[in-house]
Design an enzyme around this catalytic site. Structure first.
Site, PDB file in Angstrom:
ATOM      1  CB  SER A 157      54.420 -24.889  47.667  1.00 43.86           C
ATOM      2  OG  SER A 157      54.245 -23.874  48.640  1.00 43.86           O
ATOM      3  CG  ASP A 217      55.216 -17.981  44.777  1.00 41.35           C
ATOM      4  OD1 ASP A 217      55.987 -17.348  44.041  1.00 41.35           O
ATOM      5  OD2 ASP A 217      55.396 -19.168  45.114  1.00 41.35           O
ATOM      6  CE  LYS A 240      58.569 -17.373  45.902  1.00 39.04           C
ATOM      7  NZ  LYS A 240      58.752 -18.144  44.628  1.00 39.04           N
ATOM      8  CD  GLU A 269      59.392 -20.725  40.593  1.00 40.70           C
ATOM      9  OE1 GLU A 269      59.761 -21.362  39.573  1.00 40.70           O
ATOM     10  OE2 GLU A 269      58.669 -21.225  41.474  1.00 40.70           O
ATOM     11  CD  GLU A 311      62.904 -24.416  45.967  1.00 41.47           C
ATOM     12  OE1 GLU A 311      62.355 -25.523  46.144  1.00 41.47           O
ATOM     13  OE2 GLU A 311      62.296 -23.416  45.543  1.00 41.47           O
TER      14      GLU A 311
END
Length: 282
Positions: free
Chosen positions: A47, A85, A115, A117, A184
């Protein structure tokens, strides 16, 4: 200073019903202050693409940018569990790329975990990273890197069928070796469903109060990012507003001659000004 949490500590917290906290942080100073505040986990999140670099999303963020910021955060918060991330296309391309780039976070930035996704199709990557001796957090529900496939930044898991798909993803990734699952942008009921069915902890980003932990961006929490604030964020400060006021006052005082005042100036040693005047007269 509190001792840094481990994967076993988070498991024990889940079993005891004790909630834990995580923030997305990108720099040394913020990490330093977060540690002083008693935060338990940091995500060095992609982010930063929006918050730090002004990109339209997270997709342009590179591994080099992630490593650079992860190194700074690690220095600022040596006693917090820190997760790196994995950015877009650092793990989707192959299992080998996933392991290699996860390893970079460990070797170059001292991360405690990584991490990535994606749903059950990411099980091979998660299994390979875990088999290589690293901790990997799964991220399901709303996945910003692939938001275009989801039709944009939309709530996921908001029908019975969709909630079951989120649960199936979570179970598959737990089986693959994920030590924690981040949810999320799902309804609270979906967050509760997944949390109750997993042995590993869950952490929610807009996933309701039933997850084992909660996470937001530090910049959202303190009101530092004025471009957009998600519905699920609660602001605990208005740092952005205070910054605008402070800079405005600074500009005004420079123009009016108020700053710098005598108290902000250094002085020459006693008698040196007289000697300087004599030198100038020669």
């Amino acid at each position: 200073m509190a001792k840094k949490k481990t994967v076993l500590d988070f498991l024990k917290m889940k079993e005891a019903g004790e909630k834990f906290s995580k923030l997305a942080v990108y720099d040394f100073t913020s990490a330093l202050l977060a540690e002083q505040a008693g935060l338990e986990m940091i995500l060095v999140g992609d982010s930063m693409g929006n918050v730090v670099y002004g990109y339209d999303g997270t997709v342009p963020v590179t591994m080099e940018q992630m490593i650079y910021h992860a190194q700074a955060v690690r220095k600022g918060a040596p006693n917090i569990f820190v997760v790196g991330d994995l950015p877009f296309l650092s793990y989707q391309t192959s299992v080998e790329d996933a392991v290699r780039n996860a390893g970079r976070f460990y070797k170059e930035a001292g991360m405690d975990a990584v991490k990535l996704e994606g749903g059950r199709h990411m099980a091979p990557q998660i299994r390979a990273i875990a088999d290589a001796g690293m901790l990997v957090m799964a991220h399901i529900g709303l996945t910003p890197q692939s938001a275009a496939q989801l039709g944009g930044f939309r709530v996921q898991g908001n029908t019975a069928e969709a909630a079951m798909r989120v649960l199936a993803d979570a179970l598959a990734l737990e089986e693959a070796g994920a030590f924690m699952v981040l949810l999320e942008g799902v309804p609270a009921e979906c967050g509760k469903l997944v949390t109750e069915h997993l042995k590993v902890p869950t952490i929610g980003v807009g996933a309701g109060p039933y997850c084992d932990g909660q996470a937001v961006l530090l910049s959202d929490l303190i009101g530092m990012y004025p471009v957009f604030t998600p519905k699920f964020v609660k602001r605990y400060a208005a740092v952005g507003d205070d910054m605008v006021k402070a800079v405005s006052a600074y500009v005004n005082e420079i123009k009016t001659g108020v700053f710098p005042g005598p108290e902000h100036c250094y002085k020459m040693k006693e008698g040196e000004m007289a000697r300087l005047d004599q030198m100038l007269k020669k």
